[in-house]
Design a protein around this motif. Structure first.
Motif, PDB file in Angstrom:
ATOM      1  N   LEU A 190       0.804  -1.276   0.246  1.00 38.87           N
ATOM      2  CA  LEU A 190      -0.081   0.165   0.117  1.00 38.87           C
ATOM      3  C   LEU A 190       0.463   1.145  -0.169  1.00 38.87           C
ATOM      4  N   PRO A 191       0.055   2.441  -0.840  1.00 37.72           N
ATOM      5  CA  PRO A 191       1.094   3.577  -0.834  1.00 37.72           C
ATOM      6  C   PRO A 191       1.315   3.686   1.155  1.00 37.72           C
ATOM      7  N   CYS A 315      10.488   2.652 -11.307  1.00 34.41           N
ATOM      8  CA  CYS A 315       9.391   2.513 -12.372  1.00 34.41           C
ATOM      9  C   CYS A 315       9.287   2.377 -13.282  1.00 34.41           C
ATOM     10  N   THR A 379       3.459   5.627 -11.949  1.00 35.65           N
ATOM     11  CA  THR A 379       3.147   5.144 -10.594  1.00 35.65           C
ATOM     12  C   THR A 379       2.717   5.110  -9.327  1.00 35.65           C
ATOM     13  N   LEU A 380       3.655   6.284  -8.293  1.00 29.97           N
ATOM     14  CA  LEU A 380       3.751   6.981  -6.951  1.00 29.97           C
ATOM     15  C   LEU A 380       3.080   7.822  -7.181  1.00 29.97           C
ATOM     16  N   LYS A 382      -0.102   9.203  -9.314  1.00 28.68           N
ATOM     17  CA  LYS A 382      -1.688   8.723  -9.944  1.00 28.68           C
ATOM     18  C   LYS A 382      -3.008   7.290  -9.391  1.00 28.68           C
ATOM     19  N   ASP A 383      -3.936   8.017  -8.612  1.00 32.45           N
ATOM     20  CA  ASP A 383      -4.867   6.570  -7.931  1.00 32.45           C
ATOM     21  C   ASP A 383      -3.907   6.009  -7.302  1.00 32.45           C
ATOM     22  N   ASN A 384      -2.991   6.780  -6.449  1.00 35.90           N
ATOM     23  CA  ASN A 384      -1.766   5.506  -5.635  1.00 35.90           C
ATOM     24  C   ASN A 384      -1.949   6.828  -3.559  1.00 35.90           C
ATOM     25  N   ARG A 388      -6.360   4.446  -0.397  1.00 36.52           N
ATOM     26  CA  ARG A 388      -5.704   3.009  -0.314  1.00 36.52           C
ATOM     27  C   ARG A 388      -5.788   2.722   0.508  1.00 36.52           C
TER      28      ARG A 388
END
Length: 412
Positions: A190-191, A315, A379-380, A382-384, A388
């Motif tokens: 998870l981030p 990445c 990668t780090l 967007k949507d992260n 979450r």
């Protein structure tokens, strides 16, 4: 997303201020981000350590410089609020477990976050005693885990504590796989090392800046930095000393006229705006070096070692370079109370080739700068985001509630 306000306590064994190390930055940003979502967050930490000169008086000054929302001090600790998070900074390190118990009883949190940066797992042991079903283990470092070949100490009883945690959140797939292989515990990637809101300056510059290394020390590959500085005597290098840098490391770097040494700073922009290329030649099993993502998001090409989770941090961009990884540690500590590593001899040739091309090929440099910035964002960032993590915690709460409901129906 906020399906219910949660109360979260994070307890760490390093001072909250100044926040310079990668794990400490990640702890701070994680709790502040959860607070923005409306959750009530606390951090319990020591006020000082061997690496923070000036003692408690200096720490109090640092707190006031942050313009805290409030300050409340007594003989044992100073409590203050910054960015929606309440911090309890204790004068005595030994009081951390006891204080966690007191705050746990008073606040009745939903979760206790325990980072993996404690060799003896003392804080994890206390958290599990209080309520294992509320413990979330934050895995960011292999060296301090109590199991596996990359740990300094293999401690079977402490390994059982990790497995008792309600959840394990990992910074990389590498460390998640490592935990499962060597302990059998399942975890989630998870981030937990957040980078911000996605607005980053572009520092990629072929013409200007240093070749920079952060936290030069044995673990992080100072031997490669020194070899490159000797080979490229006309190139300016910047070494940012941090938690691992010893007085011997500083002395070795100061023998090179082309290495400038500076102390770590909280504001990373002060480092990256001076940086042309970032070196990350880590020799230990790096879980996922935070500085790789920080630099790439700012358009700075990164030369990193192919160890641990560094490949995930890169990445898919060049350069991921070979090293002879540290596999043994001596049973003694250095002046910074860190395990002394048995550092293998390194082949610097691939590093020399990569650095030379980045220094002389402008088109290649600019293409990599652009690719690094784009790939890191996708990668780090967007949507992260922290949502979450929030969803993961809500899911665990729903699972517990569901089991309790099923058990109650069974009783009826």
């Amino acid at each position: 997303m906020n399906e219910g306000k949660m109360k979260i306590i994070l307890i760490q064994n390093t001072p909250y201020l100044p926040t310079k190390g990668g794990s400490d930055k990640s702890n701070k940003l994680l709790l502040e981000s959860l607070a923005i979502l409306g959750h009530e967050c606390f951090i319990i930490a020591p006020a000082t350590s061997l690496q923070t000169p000036g003692g408690f008086e200096r720490f109090s000054t640092l707190v006031n410089e942050k313009n805290p929302d409030f300050v409340n001090a007594n003989d044992d600790r100073i409590a203050f609020g910054i960015n929606g998070v309440t911090i309890h900074a204790l004068k005595k390190f030994s009081r951390l477990p006891e204080h966690l118990g007191r705050v746990f009883a008073e606040e009745k949190p939903d979760w206790i976050f325990v980072p993996s940066d404690d060799f003896a797992q003392v804080l994890l042991e206390q958290a599990v005693k209080l309520d294992a079903l509320k413990v979330i283990y934050l895995a960011r470092t292999t060296l301090t885990l109590p199991f596996g070949p990359d740990a300094y100490l293999e401690l079977p009883k402490k390994a059982e504590l990790v497995k008792k945690a309600r959840g394990i959140m990992c910074v990389s797939r590498f460390i998640s796989d490592y935990i499962y292989k060597w302990s059998g515990a399942r975890s989630s990637v998870l981030p937990i090392s957040l980078y911000g809101n996605g607005s980053f300056p572009d520092y990629g510059s072929f013409e200007n800046g240093y070749v920079t290394m952060i936290n030069p020390c044995a673990y992080k590959g100072i031997s490669i930095l020194l070899a490159l500085a000797e080979r490229f005597s006309a190139v300016r290098f910047l070494a940012v000393s941090s938690w691992g840098t010893s007085s011997e490391d500083i002395a070795a770097m100061k023998q090179r006229d082309n290495i400038t040494v500076m102390d770590a700073v909280e504001d990373v922009e002060l480092v990256y705006k001076k940086t042309k290329i970032l070196l990350v030649p880590s020799l230990w099993a790096e879980a996922k070096a935070r500085c790789i993502g920080e630099a790439m998001l700012r358009g700075i090409p990164v030369m990193a070692s192919d160890v641990g989770g560094n490949g995930e941090a890169k990445c898919g961009t060049d350069y991921l370079l070979p090293v002879n990884q540290i596999t043994k540690y001596e049973y003694r500590l250095d002046q910074r109370k860190l395990p002394v590593a048995a550092v293998p001899v390194q082949d610097v040739y691939p590093w020399r080739q990569a650095l030379e091309r980045l220094l002389i090929d402008r088109e290649h440099y600019m293409n990599l700068s652009k690719a690094s910035r784009s790939s890191a964002y996708d990668t780090l960032i967007k949507d992260n985001g922290v949502e979450r993590v929030e969803a993961f915690l809500h899911g665990l709460m729903e699972n517990v509630a569901g089991r309790a409901s099923a058990a109650a129906k069974k009783e009826i």
